[in-house]
Design a protein around this motif. Structure first.
Motif, mmCIF file in Angstrom:
data_model
loop_
_atom_site.group_PDB
_atom_site.id
_atom_site.type_symbol
_atom_site.label_atom_id
_atom_site.label_comp_id
_atom_site.label_asym_id
_atom_site.label_seq_id
_atom_site.Cartn_x
_atom_site.Cartn_y
_atom_site.Cartn_z
ATOM 1 N N MET A 1 0.835 -1.204 0.000
ATOM 2 C CA MET A 1 0.000 0.000 0.000
ATOM 3 C C MET A 1 0.861 1.242 0.000
ATOM 4 N N ARG A 2 0.255 2.346 -0.376
ATOM 5 C CA ARG A 2 0.924 3.633 -0.329
ATOM 6 C C ARG A 2 0.049 4.613 0.448
ATOM 7 N N PHE A 3 0.690 5.388 1.307
ATOM 8 C CA PHE A 3 -0.014 6.320 2.183
ATOM 9 C C PHE A 3 0.489 7.737 1.933
ATOM 10 N N VAL A 4 -0.458 8.667 1.819
ATOM 11 C CA VAL A 4 -0.150 10.086 1.671
ATOM 12 C C VAL A 4 -0.707 10.769 2.924
ATOM 13 N N VAL A 5 0.173 11.121 3.843
ATOM 14 C CA VAL A 5 -0.244 11.675 5.131
ATOM 15 C C VAL A 5 -0.064 13.190 5.099
ATOM 16 N N ILE A 6 -1.152 13.907 5.361
ATOM 17 C CA ILE A 6 -1.178 15.359 5.206
ATOM 18 C C ILE A 6 -1.659 16.014 6.501
ATOM 19 N N ARG A 7 -0.935 17.027 6.946
ATOM 20 C CA ARG A 7 -1.401 17.793 8.100
ATOM 21 C C ARG A 7 -2.394 18.852 7.617
ATOM 22 N N HIS A 8 -3.314 19.221 8.491
ATOM 23 C CA HIS A 8 -4.298 20.266 8.173
ATOM 24 C C HIS A 8 -3.622 21.617 7.947
ATOM 25 N N GLY A 9 -4.353 22.553 7.349
ATOM 26 C CA GLY A 9 -3.869 23.909 7.160
ATOM 27 C C GLY A 9 -3.796 24.667 8.481
ATOM 28 N N GLN A 10 -3.245 25.877 8.417
ATOM 29 C CA GLN A 10 -3.106 26.670 9.646
ATOM 30 C C GLN A 10 -4.461 26.881 10.307
ATOM 31 N N SER A 11 -4.537 26.588 11.591
ATOM 32 C CA SER A 11 -5.768 26.775 12.357
ATOM 33 C C SER A 11 -5.656 28.025 13.217
ATOM 34 N N ALA A 12 -6.776 28.428 13.779
ATOM 35 C CA ALA A 12 -6.779 29.587 14.676
ATOM 36 C C ALA A 12 -5.863 29.351 15.868
ATOM 37 N N ASN A 13 -5.803 28.122 16.376
ATOM 38 C CA ASN A 13 -4.903 27.821 17.489
ATOM 39 C C ASN A 13 -3.441 27.891 17.065
ATOM 40 N N ASN A 14 -3.135 27.425 15.852
ATOM 41 C CA ASN A 14 -1.765 27.542 15.344
ATOM 42 C C ASN A 14 -1.348 29.013 15.293
ATOM 43 N N LEU A 15 -2.239 29.853 14.779
ATOM 44 C CA LEU A 15 -1.943 31.277 14.671
ATOM 45 C C LEU A 15 -1.769 31.889 16.055
ATOM 46 N N LEU A 16 -2.635 31.534 16.983
ATOM 47 C CA LEU A 16 -2.546 32.039 18.352
ATOM 48 C C LEU A 16 -1.186 31.718 18.961
ATOM 49 N N GLU A 17 -0.758 30.473 18.814
ATOM 50 C CA GLU A 17 0.517 30.063 19.403
ATOM 51 C C GLU A 17 1.689 30.752 18.730
ATOM 52 N N SER A 18 1.593 30.947 17.401
ATOM 53 C CA SER A 18 2.689 31.621 16.705
ATOM 54 C C SER A 18 2.797 33.083 17.114
ATOM 55 N N GLN A 19 1.664 33.686 17.489
ATOM 56 C CA GLN A 19 1.656 35.096 17.865
ATOM 57 C C GLN A 19 2.011 35.324 19.329
ATOM 58 N N THR A 20 1.612 34.384 20.194
ATOM 59 C CA THR A 20 1.782 34.591 21.633
ATOM 60 C C THR A 20 2.784 33.642 22.274
ATOM 61 N N GLY A 21 3.101 32.546 21.583
ATOM 62 C CA GLY A 21 3.991 31.550 22.161
ATOM 63 C C GLY A 21 3.319 30.677 23.199
ATOM 64 N N ALA A 22 2.004 30.771 23.308
ATOM 65 C CA ALA A 22 1.264 29.999 24.302
ATOM 66 C C ALA A 22 -0.097 29.603 23.730
ATOM 67 N N SER A 23 -0.813 28.762 24.500
ATOM 68 C CA SER A 23 -2.117 28.292 24.042
ATOM 69 C C SER A 23 -3.267 28.889 24.847
ATOM 70 N N ILE A 24 -2.983 29.908 25.646
ATOM 71 C CA ILE A 24 -4.030 30.542 26.442
ATOM 72 C C ILE A 24 -5.060 31.176 25.500
ATOM 73 N N GLY A 25 -6.321 30.789 25.687
ATOM 74 C CA GLY A 25 -7.377 31.276 24.818
ATOM 75 C C GLY A 25 -7.658 30.368 23.640
ATOM 76 N N ARG A 26 -7.057 29.174 23.643
ATOM 77 C CA ARG A 26 -7.250 28.220 22.552
ATOM 78 C C ARG A 26 -8.712 27.803 22.439
ATOM 79 N N HIS A 27 -9.107 27.383 21.257
ATOM 80 C CA HIS A 27 -10.443 26.835 21.015
ATOM 81 C C HIS A 27 -10.338 25.321 20.991
ATOM 82 N N HIS A 28 -11.363 24.640 21.464
ATOM 83 C CA HIS A 28 -11.308 23.171 21.526
ATOM 84 C C HIS A 28 -11.323 22.530 20.141
ATOM 85 N N ASP A 29 -11.911 23.207 19.158
ATOM 86 C CA ASP A 29 -11.991 22.654 17.798
ATOM 87 C C ASP A 29 -11.877 23.799 16.798
ATOM 88 N N PRO A 30 -10.692 24.389 16.662
ATOM 89 C CA PRO A 30 -10.540 25.599 15.857
ATOM 90 C C PRO A 30 -10.747 25.350 14.372
#
Length: 230
Positions: A1-30
């Motif tokens: 078999m062959r597998f193509v494993v892909i991560r999702h696009g940038q999420s609101a939580n990803n952006l939050l962490e990149s801007q603040t360096g923390a996950s405070i204020g994260r959404h449970h399902d961004p």
């Protein structure tokens, strides 16, 4: 078999962490950010244009909203059903931060909300009107590793040896998938997996035994440097 494993696009939580360096204020399902939607669209266009070495036969996705939003344009571009998977979620599961600092599980998006993202989405048994996540908070690394093993084993049982299976999943859970695919029992490092990055795994008879080869890891032929995010 062959597998193509892909991560999702940038999420609101990803952006939050990149801007603040923390996950405070994260959404449970961004949801995806504008950049995340752009990344997903470019991924779909590239795959439809033949960027992969193999033609996809099936697409599976985590039921976290950001993964379904990433998978939806891909399924449209290659005209395939989008198969929801209960075990492809991010490590820890769907959770909210309690007032006492302890995580509380959340059922995740409802069936109606998920199918509003893509009419191609085929929901598994267990994904219903009140959500799909019914497990406890997943804090144990061994449990995460075992889930990765079971997920891969289940895909192998479900599909033919000639199939090319795409799996839309998450950055931290990819660490366990990576190890399970390649038979790595312990690893102290971290494999980089950018938003919408592609990793290719293939069963290949390099020896007299069946060997799985990692053809590409964190490959982003569809993104220019300014559109790369973590």
């Amino acid at each position: 078999m062959r597998f193509v494993v892909i991560r999702h696009g940038q999420s609101a939580n990803n952006l939050l962490e990149s801007q603040t360096g923390a996950s405070i204020g994260r959404h449970h399902d961004p949801e995806l950010t504008d950049l995340g939607h752009t990344q997903a669209a470019l991924l779909a266009q590239a795959v439809a244009a033949g960027v992969l070495p193999w033609q996809l036969t099936h697409i599976h996705t985590s039921l976290m909203t950001r993964a379904v939003q990433t998978a939806a344009p891909l399924a449209d571009a290659v005209d395939l059903p989008l198969l929801g998977h209960l075990d492809a979620y991010e490590t820890a599961g769907v959770f909210i931060d309690g007032e006492d600092g302890m995580p509380r599980t959340h059922p995740g998006a409802t069936a109606d909300a998920l199918q509003a993202v893509s009419s191609r989405l085929v929901l598994p048994a267990g994904a219903g009107p009140n959500g799909w996540y019914v497990k406890p908070y997943e804090h144990d690394h061994q449990a995460r590793a075992e889930r990765a093993r079971i997920l891969i084993e289940g895909l192998r049982e479900q599909h033919q040896a000639t199939d090319v299976v795409a799996l839309l999943t998450h950055g931290a859970f990819f660490q366990h998938l990576f190890r399970s695919f390649l038979g790595i029992t312990a690893m102290t490092g971290w494999v980089t997996k950018h938003n919408t990055a592609i990793s290719l795994f293939a069963d290949e008879p390099l020896t007299d035994l069946t060997t799985m080869t990692a053809r590409a890891i964190d490959w982003m032929p569809h993104l220019s440097e300014d559109l790369v995010s973590t």
